[in-house]
Enzyme design. Structure first.
Site, PDB file in Angstrom:
ATOM      1  N   GLY A 231      41.865 -56.512  86.213  1.00  0.00           N
ATOM      2  CA  GLY A 231      42.136 -55.830  87.504  1.00  0.00           C
ATOM      3  C   GLY A 231      40.828 -55.746  88.686  1.00  0.00           C
ATOM      4  N   CYS A 355      28.042 -61.119  82.805  1.00  0.00           N
ATOM      5  CA  CYS A 355      27.818 -60.524  81.451  1.00  0.00           C
ATOM      6  C   CYS A 355      26.650 -61.230  80.825  1.00  0.00           C
ATOM      7  CB  CYS A 355      29.111 -61.001  80.813  1.00  0.00           C
ATOM      8  SG  CYS A 355      30.799 -60.173  81.330  1.00  0.00           S
TER       9      CYS A 355
HETATM   10  N1  PLP Z   1      36.984 -64.286  81.663  1.00  0.00           N
HETATM   11  C1  PLP Z   1      36.184 -64.778  82.930  1.00  0.00           C
HETATM   12  C2  PLP Z   1      36.361 -65.929  83.561  1.00  0.00           C
HETATM   13  C3  PLP Z   1      35.522 -63.830  83.642  1.00  0.00           C
HETATM   14  O1  PLP Z   1      34.825 -64.200  84.688  1.00  0.00           O
HETATM   15  C4  PLP Z   1      35.308 -62.316  83.198  1.00  0.00           C
HETATM   16  C5  PLP Z   1      34.393 -61.496  83.881  1.00  0.00           C
HETATM   17  O2  PLP Z   1      33.619 -61.798  84.317  1.00  0.00           O
HETATM   18  C6  PLP Z   1      36.068 -61.890  81.849  1.00  0.00           C
HETATM   19  C7  PLP Z   1      36.743 -63.021  81.356  1.00  0.00           C
HETATM   20  C8  PLP Z   1      35.999 -60.615  81.366  1.00  0.00           C
HETATM   21  O3  PLP Z   1      36.653 -59.865  82.155  1.00  0.00           O
HETATM   22  P1  PLP Z   1      36.633 -58.284  82.173  1.00  0.00           P
HETATM   23  O4  PLP Z   1      35.227 -58.068  82.647  1.00  0.00           O
HETATM   24  O5  PLP Z   1      37.727 -57.510  82.622  1.00  0.00           O
HETATM   25  O6  PLP Z   1      36.594 -57.729  80.584  1.00  0.00           O
END
Ligand code: PLP
Length: 432
Positions: A231, A355
């Site tokens: 979201g 991340c």
């Molecule tokens: N996959 C991709 C390609 C993303 O860019 C991200 C977040 O940056 C995620 C997964 C993880 O999503 P979430 O932050 O909703 O856990």
């Protein structure tokens, strides 16, 4: 009327204007600070229409959608509407949508479900440039006896379907590939990959977290079995996501408990969150024909920077890319230094995945692309949304040449040392 919501914490109090312009905070005693937000692949502003849609489910309609009484039933109906809105974004059936908490949960669930569906198969294929929400699952699975093939990418960040085909075996349980890379925006041929996976009886999972709302999804005529969205990447709040599960797929749930989500994801639903995701999906679908506006802004930003600043290049340039993303390498300077300089002017950009930021390691995505040392360390990502304007781009274009000039003047490296750097890079590469 403008309402101010006051928040008080240990370090003082802040007030957030209800009808806030994007990215603005009023800090008591200080002037209003606004920023130019160009980090939409990290997260997005919640659309005010989304806030409006979800608020009654935090205040008035707090019933449990599983309750027998009418109060809960009313909420159940709203959950059904939200599911239909997300199904419309997927172009899927409503029963193929499972709400969850985020992209990370969706990816973890999909991978585990695919492996549980074919427990005798112990081989997985993915790419070197996936998000940590996928790669770290594989690290653990490797310790548990799975073999994982990490497909390489070209200098432009593209995956090669011949390499995929050559890696497939009768033991392959899963092909898992992102729809588009979060750092470069490069789009992968996931439908073609799905067709190859099908030939070998493997499940196809796609991390579409960066794609939803930027390019159309069509699960109706698709080779994909499982697809993840989140979201907060499409103007809904954090803490809500959805997993598409193809009808007929032998799905094993990750979370066990109650019968919510038809037994596929136990736990009382995050009702305000999923109402928000439903509304965000509806708005995203409406906005899709206008995404070209973001592309126009992105292209102007990119082209003008290339024209006005020497020794820069677009990472993943010349490929099919998301319309909102540009990742640019500025030779001889540190990406972090550019970001800090931009931040001083209230401009938010990023050096890669939110991340992994904070680590001084260069991005695993850019490294996999084999970029030279000088670009690897000097790359930053601008990612736009429908809330960005021409004025935002003008401001970045005004500031970037000065920032780069200043940092290059301070840099211990310049083009004279490029040869030395190249030699160092080759020495590092051969020592590995
Ligand atoms: N996959 C991709 C390609 C993303 O860019 C991200 C977040 O940056 C995620 C997964 C993880 O999503 P979430 O932050 O909703 O856990």
């Amino acid at each position: 009327m403008t309402r101010i919501i006051a928040l008080t914490g240990k370090t003082g109090s802040i007030a957030i204007q209800k009808d806030f312009p994007p990215c603005s905070l009023i800090i008591r005693g200080l002037a209003m600070q606004t920023c130019i937000y160009l980090d939409n692949n990290a997260t997005t502003q919640v659309d005010p229409q989304v806030v409006e849609a979800m608020l009654p489910y935090l205040t008035q309609y707090y019933g449990n959608p599983s309750s027998m009484h009418r109060f809960g039933g009313q909420v159940g109906k709203a959950v059904k509407t939200a599911r239909a809105q997300v199904a419309a974004l997927f172009n899927s059936e409503e029963s193929e949508v499972v709400f969850n908490s985020c992209g990370t949960e969706g990816n973890n669930t999909a991978i585990r479900a695919a492996l549980a569906a074919q427990p005798d198969r112990k081989h997985i294929i993915t790419t070197q440039v996936e998000h940590p929400a996928v790669l770290n699952v594989y690290k653990q699975l490797e310790k548990q006896g799975y073999t994982v093939t990490y497909l390489s990418v070209s200098r432009k960040g593209q995956v090669d379907m011949m390499e995929l085909e050559a890696s497939m075996t009768g033991n392959t349980a899963l092909v898992s590939m992102m729809y588009a890379n979060n750092e470069t925006g490069v789009i992968f041929p996931v439908e073609q990959a799905g067709a190859i996976a099908k030939e070998y009886g493997a499940t196809m999972h796609v991390d579409a977290v960066q794609v939803a709302g930027k390019i159309p999804l069509n699960m109706q005529d698709s080779t994909i079995d499982l697809l993840t969205i989140s979201g907060h990447k499409l103007h809904a709040p954090k803490g809500i996501g959805a997993l598409y599960i193809r009808k007929g797929f032998r799905f094993r749930p990750f979370l066990l408990g109650g019968h919510q989500e038809r037994g596929r994801r136990a736990g009382t639903e995050n009702v305000p969150g999923l109402i928000a995701l439903g509304k965000a999906a509806e708005l995203a679908l409406e906005h899709l024909p206008n995404v070209k506006q973001e592309k126009k802004l992105r292209d102007r930003l990119e082209k003008t920077l290339l024209k006005t600043i020497p020794e820069i290049e677009v990472n993943g340039g010349g490929t099919e890319r998301l319309p909102n993303t540009t990742n640019i390498g500025f030779k001889y300077i540190e990406g972090e230094a550019i970001l800090l300089s931009l931040d001083q002017y209230g401009i938010c950009a990023s050096s890669g995945s939110a991340c992994t930021s904070g680590s001084l390691e260069p991005s695993h995505v850019l490294r996999a692309m084999g970029l030279p040392y000088t670009i690897l360390h000097g790359s930053i990502r601008f990612s736009l949304s429908r809330f960005n304007t021409d004025a935002d781009v003008d401001r970045v274009l005004e500031l970037m040449p000065q920032i780069v000039d200043r940092l290059r003047a301070l840099s211990p490296f310049n083009s004279d040392q490029a040869e030395w750097l190249q030699g160092r890079e080759e020495a590092v590469a051969t020592s590995k």
